[in-house]
Motif scaffolding. Structure first.
Motif, PDB file in Angstrom:
ATOM      1  N   GLY A 309       0.794  -1.223   0.000  1.00  0.00           N
ATOM      2  CA  GLY A 309       0.000   0.000   0.000  1.00  0.00           C
ATOM      3  C   GLY A 309       0.822   1.267   0.000  1.00  0.00           C
ATOM      4  O   GLY A 309       0.303   2.347   0.317  1.00  0.00           O
ATOM      5  N   SER A 310       2.104   1.164  -0.379  1.00  0.00           N
ATOM      6  CA  SER A 310       2.998   2.324  -0.276  1.00  0.00           C
ATOM      7  C   SER A 310       3.443   2.816  -1.649  1.00  0.00           C
ATOM      8  O   SER A 310       3.719   2.016  -2.549  1.00  0.00           O
ATOM      9  CB  SER A 310       4.228   1.975   0.565  1.00  0.00           C
ATOM     10  N   ILE A 311       3.568   4.133  -1.750  1.00  0.00           N
ATOM     11  CA  ILE A 311       3.974   4.817  -2.981  1.00  0.00           C
ATOM     12  C   ILE A 311       5.156   5.713  -2.648  1.00  0.00           C
ATOM     13  O   ILE A 311       5.156   6.403  -1.620  1.00  0.00           O
ATOM     14  CB  ILE A 311       2.815   5.671  -3.533  1.00  0.00           C
ATOM     15  N   PHE A 312       6.138   5.725  -3.534  1.00  0.00           N
ATOM     16  CA  PHE A 312       7.305   6.591  -3.353  1.00  0.00           C
ATOM     17  C   PHE A 312       7.509   7.420  -4.618  1.00  0.00           C
ATOM     18  O   PHE A 312       7.645   6.881  -5.707  1.00  0.00           O
ATOM     19  CB  PHE A 312       8.554   5.759  -3.071  1.00  0.00           C
ATOM     20  N   THR A 313       7.526   8.735  -4.442  1.00  0.00           N
ATOM     21  CA  THR A 313       7.818   9.654  -5.541  1.00  0.00           C
ATOM     22  C   THR A 313       9.203  10.228  -5.343  1.00  0.00           C
ATOM     23  O   THR A 313       9.470  10.879  -4.328  1.00  0.00           O
ATOM     24  CB  THR A 313       6.781  10.800  -5.599  1.00  0.00           C
ATOM     25  N   PRO A 710      -4.656   1.553  -7.380  1.00  0.00           N
ATOM     26  CA  PRO A 710      -3.965   0.255  -7.349  1.00  0.00           C
ATOM     27  C   PRO A 710      -3.356  -0.061  -5.976  1.00  0.00           C
ATOM     28  O   PRO A 710      -3.426  -1.203  -5.507  1.00  0.00           O
ATOM     29  CB  PRO A 710      -2.882   0.408  -8.422  1.00  0.00           C
ATOM     30  N   ALA A 711      -2.759   0.943  -5.322  1.00  0.00           N
ATOM     31  CA  ALA A 711      -2.173   0.707  -3.995  1.00  0.00           C
ATOM     32  C   ALA A 711      -3.258   0.381  -2.972  1.00  0.00           C
ATOM     33  O   ALA A 711      -3.046  -0.448  -2.079  1.00  0.00           O
ATOM     34  CB  ALA A 711      -1.369   1.926  -3.551  1.00  0.00           C
ATOM     35  N   LEU A 712      -4.401   1.024  -3.094  1.00  0.00           N
ATOM     36  CA  LEU A 712      -5.524   0.711  -2.208  1.00  0.00           C
ATOM     37  C   LEU A 712      -5.955  -0.741  -2.401  1.00  0.00           C
ATOM     38  O   LEU A 712      -6.196  -1.470  -1.429  1.00  0.00           O
ATOM     39  CB  LEU A 712      -6.695   1.653  -2.493  1.00  0.00           C
ATOM     40  N   SER A 713      -5.999  -1.185  -3.658  1.00  0.00           N
ATOM     41  CA  SER A 713      -6.414  -2.555  -3.953  1.00  0.00           C
ATOM     42  C   SER A 713      -5.401  -3.571  -3.430  1.00  0.00           C
ATOM     43  O   SER A 713      -5.774  -4.528  -2.729  1.00  0.00           O
ATOM     44  CB  SER A 713      -6.596  -2.717  -5.467  1.00  0.00           C
ATOM     45  N   THR A 714      -4.118  -3.366  -3.762  1.00  0.00           N
ATOM     46  CA  THR A 714      -3.107  -4.345  -3.340  1.00  0.00           C
ATOM     47  C   THR A 714      -2.872  -4.288  -1.834  1.00  0.00           C
ATOM     48  O   THR A 714      -2.650  -5.312  -1.192  1.00  0.00           O
ATOM     49  CB  THR A 714      -1.786  -4.132  -4.090  1.00  0.00           C
ATOM     50  N   GLY A 715      -2.929  -3.082  -1.275  1.00  0.00           N
ATOM     51  CA  GLY A 715      -2.762  -2.964   0.172  1.00  0.00           C
ATOM     52  C   GLY A 715      -3.892  -3.631   0.931  1.00  0.00           C
ATOM     53  O   GLY A 715      -3.665  -4.322   1.935  1.00  0.00           O
ATOM     54  N   SER A 716      -5.115  -3.446   0.462  1.00  0.00           N
ATOM     55  CA  SER A 716      -6.263  -4.079   1.124  1.00  0.00           C
ATOM     56  C   SER A 716      -6.210  -5.591   0.981  1.00  0.00           C
ATOM     57  O   SER A 716      -6.522  -6.330   1.926  1.00  0.00           O
ATOM     58  CB  SER A 716      -7.568  -3.534   0.529  1.00  0.00           C
ATOM     59  N   ALA A 717      -5.793  -6.062  -0.209  1.00  0.00           N
ATOM     60  CA  ALA A 717      -5.694  -7.504  -0.417  1.00  0.00           C
ATOM     61  C   ALA A 717      -4.647  -8.119   0.494  1.00  0.00           C
ATOM     62  O   ALA A 717      -4.841  -9.210   1.049  1.00  0.00           O
ATOM     63  CB  ALA A 717      -5.363  -7.796  -1.884  1.00  0.00           C
ATOM     64  N   ALA A 718      -3.524  -7.421   0.669  1.00  0.00           N
ATOM     65  CA  ALA A 718      -2.458  -7.946   1.525  1.00  0.00           C
ATOM     66  C   ALA A 718      -2.908  -8.051   2.978  1.00  0.00           C
ATOM     67  O   ALA A 718      -2.469  -8.950   3.716  1.00  0.00           O
ATOM     68  CB  ALA A 718      -1.222  -7.059   1.423  1.00  0.00           C
ATOM     69  N   ALA A 719      -3.778  -7.126   3.401  1.00  0.00           N
ATOM     70  CA  ALA A 719      -4.205  -7.103   4.805  1.00  0.00           C
ATOM     71  C   ALA A 719      -5.401  -7.997   5.085  1.00  0.00           C
ATOM     72  O   ALA A 719      -5.721  -8.257   6.248  1.00  0.00           O
ATOM     73  CB  ALA A 719      -4.533  -5.668   5.214  1.00  0.00           C
ATOM     74  N   ALA A 720      -6.059  -8.470   4.032  1.00  0.00           N
ATOM     75  CA  ALA A 720      -7.303  -9.231   4.212  1.00  0.00           C
ATOM     76  C   ALA A 720      -7.049 -10.541   4.945  1.00  0.00           C
ATOM     77  O   ALA A 720      -5.971 -11.149   4.843  1.00  0.00           O
ATOM     78  CB  ALA A 720      -7.935  -9.498   2.850  1.00  0.00           C
ATOM     79  N   GLU A 721      -8.069 -10.967   5.693  1.00  0.00           N
ATOM     80  CA  GLU A 721      -8.060 -12.257   6.385  1.00  0.00           C
ATOM     81  C   GLU A 721      -6.784 -12.459   7.214  1.00  0.00           C
ATOM     82  O   GLU A 721      -6.095 -13.474   7.106  1.00  0.00           O
ATOM     83  CB  GLU A 721      -8.235 -13.409   5.386  1.00  0.00           C
ATOM     84  N   GLY A 722      -6.495 -11.442   8.010  1.00  0.00           N
ATOM     85  CA  GLY A 722      -5.337 -11.560   8.892  1.00  0.00           C
ATOM     86  C   GLY A 722      -4.023 -11.599   8.150  1.00  0.00           C
ATOM     87  O   GLY A 722      -3.089 -12.295   8.570  1.00  0.00           O
ATOM     88  N   TYR A 723      -3.946 -10.858   7.070  1.00  0.00           N
ATOM     89  CA  TYR A 723      -2.723 -10.750   6.257  1.00  0.00           C
ATOM     90  C   TYR A 723      -2.329 -12.100   5.630  1.00  0.00           C
ATOM     91  O   TYR A 723      -1.151 -12.387   5.436  1.00  0.00           O
ATOM     92  CB  TYR A 723      -1.552 -10.211   7.091  1.00  0.00           C
ATOM     93  N   THR A 724      -3.332 -12.880   5.266  1.00  0.00           N
ATOM     94  CA  THR A 724      -3.052 -14.205   4.705  1.00  0.00           C
ATOM     95  C   THR A 724      -2.217 -14.118   3.441  1.00  0.00           C
ATOM     96  O   THR A 724      -1.215 -14.833   3.276  1.00  0.00           O
ATOM     97  CB  THR A 724      -4.367 -14.948   4.405  1.00  0.00           C
ATOM     98  N   SER A 725      -2.594 -13.223   2.511  1.00  0.00           N
ATOM     99  CA  SER A 725      -1.857 -13.148   1.249  1.00  0.00           C
ATOM    100  C   SER A 725      -0.462 -12.591   1.455  1.00  0.00           C
ATOM    101  O   SER A 725       0.489 -12.994   0.759  1.00  0.00           O
ATOM    102  CB  SER A 725      -2.631 -12.306   0.225  1.00  0.00           C
ATOM    103  N   ALA A 726      -0.276 -11.666   2.408  1.00  0.00           N
ATOM    104  CA  ALA A 726       1.065 -11.145   2.702  1.00  0.00           C
ATOM    105  C   ALA A 726       1.944 -12.255   3.266  1.00  0.00           C
ATOM    106  O   ALA A 726       3.125 -12.374   2.912  1.00  0.00           O
ATOM    107  CB  ALA A 726       0.975  -9.975   3.678  1.00  0.00           C
TER     108      ALA A 726
END
Length: 850
Positions: A309-313, A710-726
């Protein structure tokens, strides 16, 4: 006579105009001319004397003046109109672009961290382009209705006030802000208590209070360590922007990143997207990892969750401009921290290890890249430069596929468009043109503006700029103790009828402010030509420790004092947003001479273009994309030189020739009515082409669509279900890294030496996956324009398909390509790790090429 005390007495707003206070404390007024006019119409001289600061204005206005306004029907009608606009803008159900397009979200979905925010000259907590960009970003996020919150520092002494002595030396003065006279209020937690956070620095705890600045619809939270509980040196920690030594700098960045996360937690905010605007705030993701590990998540999974969920400029194309700290200094500050992250010293330091000729350093840029999944530069050329600069972070990846994209900077139209020009555009463009400023079709109607009107408005602004410069120089001469002759000279500086070039920006050496004086006699002839008069207005600050930058200012000031150049060259001291607004809207041409390719983007020229001042610039940063041959002029060529001396000579010669052969004839050629019709067409093209393309509205929409969502989508997916996908992704990466040594790839059938356009070229490779499964891997053909050891800027990837399996565990892959153009084509075959949970294909920096 003995005085027993002093009392500060402030005026009281009559009840029927009490909401002036609310207006003053929302920076919405800073990009709404009617709101500004509401204050200035009460007392124009006071408004100017307080630097257009409505909070200070209301504290210093005479009570009688406010009482008269409260009884003035005409003024009250204007007040009611401004309030109606404000209330419609701030309404919770306002029909914003984000609500129309994406619906409602948590109001703090996106957290935006920056070391500086340039919102208005009333808040001098910015030094230059980075801060102005951050301020404009916040304003446009408000206009578009983004669920957005900003985090930074409120520097009590801000950036320095510049004074130029009578010999041209820059002096830096620091004046402490009176927080009671700026639009900032204490930030309150959910229980209504003032927020006070703390961080642990070596040997002590440092506390920071938090101020809230309302920027339209969005809040900006700024930390301040000047609190009684801190030791004297820590009360000074946030005093100045970009001040102090390395230890001061790391202390500031520790508070910005780690303290900034704690501010949001104390406020009850839990963003899903974290945007680091430059590397200063990169420590924030160390704090987020520490939080997750302390809550029971394994370190590796926490890294994946944070990255997602992180972006670097990145904004800096100059290697020396990236913050880095010695390992010893990092150990001093973080020796207690890495254990709380669940790792040891070596793993911690390797997060940001950057090898230099003098040894390894802890690079904030490397840290930001490692702990974010989305990365971008700030112009197309800067994206290319950044990919090449940081390619070693992704070994085995062609430069064109290094995961650093670009979103070119823009400017906030409402902030930077002069009132007279806004009124002109209001008359001829569609009624909602400011809502559609990023649509090129919005600007088509500018062709209907009569030449006479456009020229009259421009000259009106030019006269205002000349008067402003004369007043500033006269004040400077008065401070120098000059007599009547010099003051009279100041009051006659600049010719409103001369071709006027503007050059205003940070005085860093790579910006080459004195390039145009390379052939001094030639530029003198140009400037002193009585038939075609030319003049140049300079402004800008050098960092107080940048002696070469200060020497550039001194050289320009010395030239401006030469008898034959008095009034032809003028340096305006203490460059700020107020000076910038006058210059961009009043000069005829905007000049920019950076050493290519060191200008990441630049935005001052975008502001000038919007105001009808065509750019005359090196093809670097944004102008490389903006220049189309009709809307301004290019200096130099798009190529590299053997050394800087050759580059400077070529660019200076190009400047002189273009000025003499193109700009001067076009500007001074008039039709029968006295109008420079050719020049006016350049002005129109500048506005029409640059207004939409380089608007902050276009830029923030791009950030939303290409990075935030996109960061909202991937960040939310990573955190879902107790960070299962992470957890799963971290485990998969560990397994791939441990097993990569056993992966091998060989070419069975390669590409021919020659082929015709349209030929089908088949390739076969044999893969030994080792301990990995074929599902863990992708085998690909990579082609691109022949770039020597690389594949050019835009490689083409063709997946190869698995085929025959052999008894030794290997597997054949086949694929084909068909060239559609003639020329030299680079062709390669590789295997890389592949997992649907990776944000980009090259995260691991692993690839095996045949």
């Amino acid at each position: 006579m003995n005085i027993s005390g002093h009392i500060s007495v402030f005026p009281k707003l009559p009840d029927n105009i009490a909401r002036l206070h609310e207006l003053a404390y929302n920076l919405w007024w800073s990009w709404n001319p009617k709101a500004q006019a509401l204050f200035s119409s009460l007392d124009g001289e006071l408004w100017r004397s307080v630097n257009q600061n409505p909070v200070r204005f209301l504290r210093r206005a005479r009570q009688e003046l406010l009482n008269q306004a409260a009884a003035n029907d005409e003024w009250l009608a204007r007040f009611a109109g401004v309030l109606a606009d404000f209330d419609a803008y701030m309404h919770p159900q306002a029909n914003t672009w984000h609500r129309r397009t994406y619906g409602d979200r948590d109001p703090a979905t996106i957290a935006y961290f920056s070391a500086e925010f340039g919102l208005h000259e009333a808040l001098p907590i910015y030094s230059g382009g980075l801060g102005i960009l951050s301020g404009d970003h916040c304003k446009e996020a408000s206009d578009l209705g983004l669920p957005f919150v900003g985090v930074g520092f409120l520097y009590p002494q801000g950036y320095f006030t510049q004074r130029i002595t009578d010999d041209g030396t820059q002096e830096a003065l620091y004046e402490k802000l009176d927080f009671s006279e700026v639009p900032a209020t204490p930030a309150l937690d959910p229980s209504g208590q003032p927020v006070l956070i703390h961080v642990d620095l070596p040997g002590r705890t440092v506390y920071a209070k938090v101020w809230r600045i309302q920027v339209g619809r969005i809040p900006l939270y700024l930390m301040d360590t000047d609190v009684e509980r801190n030791a004297p040196q820590d009360r000074e920690l946030s005093a100045r922007l970009y001040g102090g030594d390395h230890e001061m700098r790391i202390s500031q960045e520790f508070v910005l990143g780690i303290g900034g996360v704690r501010v949001l937690r104390a406020l009850g905010l839990n963003p899903s997207v974290w945007h680091m605007n430059e590397g200063h705030s990169a420590f924030l993701n160390l704090e987020r990892i520490r939080e997750m590990v302390q809550q029971g998540l394994p370190y590796e999974a926490a890294v994946e969750a944070v990255r997602a969920g992180s972006i670097f400029t990145t904004h800096t194309p100059v290697p020396a401009g990236h913050d880095a700290f010695a390992f010893e200094l990092m150990e001093k500050f973080f020796w207690q921290f890495w254990g709380q992250m669940g790792i040891d010293r070596e793993r911690f330091l390797n997060l940001a290890r950057h090898e230099q000729s003098w040894g390894p350093e802890f690079s904030m840029t490397v840290l930001a890249f490692h702990l974010s999944a989305y990365h971008n530069g700030v112009s197309e050329l800067h994206g290319h430069v950044s990919r090449d600069m940081w390619k070693e972070m992704w070994p085995g990846t062609p430069v064109g596929q290094v995961p650093i994209t670009y979103i070119t900077n823009g400017v906030h139209t409402g902030t930077w468009l002069a009132g007279e020009l806004r009124e002109l555009y209001d008359r001829y463009l569609q009624s909602d043109w400011l809502e559609e400023v990023d649509d090129p079709a919005t600007w088509d109607a500018l062709t209907t503006v009569p030449d006479g009107e456009l020229w009259a408005v421009h000259n009106q602004r030019k006269v205002k700029m000349v008067d402003f410069v004369r007043d500033r120089v006269a004040r400077q001469y008065t401070r120098h103790g000059e007599g009547p002759r010099r003051l009279a000279e100041a009051n006659h500086l600049l010719d409103p009828n001369a071709l006027t070039l503007g050059f205003a920006r940070r005085f860093a050496t790579y910006k080459r402010a004195t390039l145009i004086f390379r052939d001094l006699e030639r530029i003198k002839r140009i400037l002193t030509d009585p038939e075609r008069p030319v003049q140049i207005v300079f402004a800008g600050k050098a960092h107080p420790q940048d002696e070469p930058g200060k020497a550039l200012i001194k050289r320009i000031y010395e030239l401006s004092q030469e008898p034959e150049l008095v009034g032809k060259i003028v340096f305006v001291e203490n460059y700020d947003m107020n000076v910038a607004r006058h210059l961009i809207a009043g000069v005829d041409v905007w000049l920019n001479t950076p050493r290519r390719p060191y200008e990441a983007s630049g935005t001052s020229g975008q502001k000038a273009a919007l105001s009808g001042a065509p750019n005359f610039s090196i093809l670097d940063g944004w102008w490389r994309e903006g220049y189309d041959g009709t809307n301004g002029w290019a200096i130099g060529e798009e190529r590299e030189y053997k050394d800087t001396e050759t580059q400077d000579e070529a660019d200076a010669l190009s400047f002189y020739a273009t000025l003499e052969d193109e700009l001067l004839p076009l500007f001074f050629e008039r039709d029968s009515t006295g109008l420079p019709t050719g020049w006016l067409e350049k002005m129109r093209r500048s506005i029409v082409t640059c207004g939409p393309q380089f608007s902050m509205r276009r830029m923030v929409k791009e950030y939303t669509e290409r990075l935030y969502l996109p960061a909202l989508s991937t960040g939310s997916a990573a955190a879902a279900e107790g960070y299962t996908s992470a957890r799963d992704l971290a485990e998969w990466k560990r397994r791939v890294q441990e097993s990569w040594f056993g992966v091998n790839l060989q070419l069975v059938q390669g590409a021919p030496v020659q082929a015709a356009v349209g030929d089908a070229i088949s390739l076969t490779a044999r893969l030994w996956p080792g301990r990995l499964s074929v599902e863990d891997l992708a085998v690909e053909i990579v082609t691109g324009s022949d770039g020597g050891a690389d594949f050019g800027d835009d490689p083409v990837v063709i997946p190869m398909q698995p085929g025959e399996r052999h008894s030794d565990g290997s597997l054949d892959y086949t694929g084909s390509l068909s060239p559609d153009e003639s020329g030299r084509l680079a062709v390669g075959v590789r295997v890389r790790p592949s997992h649907p949970g990776m944000v980009h294909a090259f995260e691991l920096g692993l690839a095996r090429w045949v």
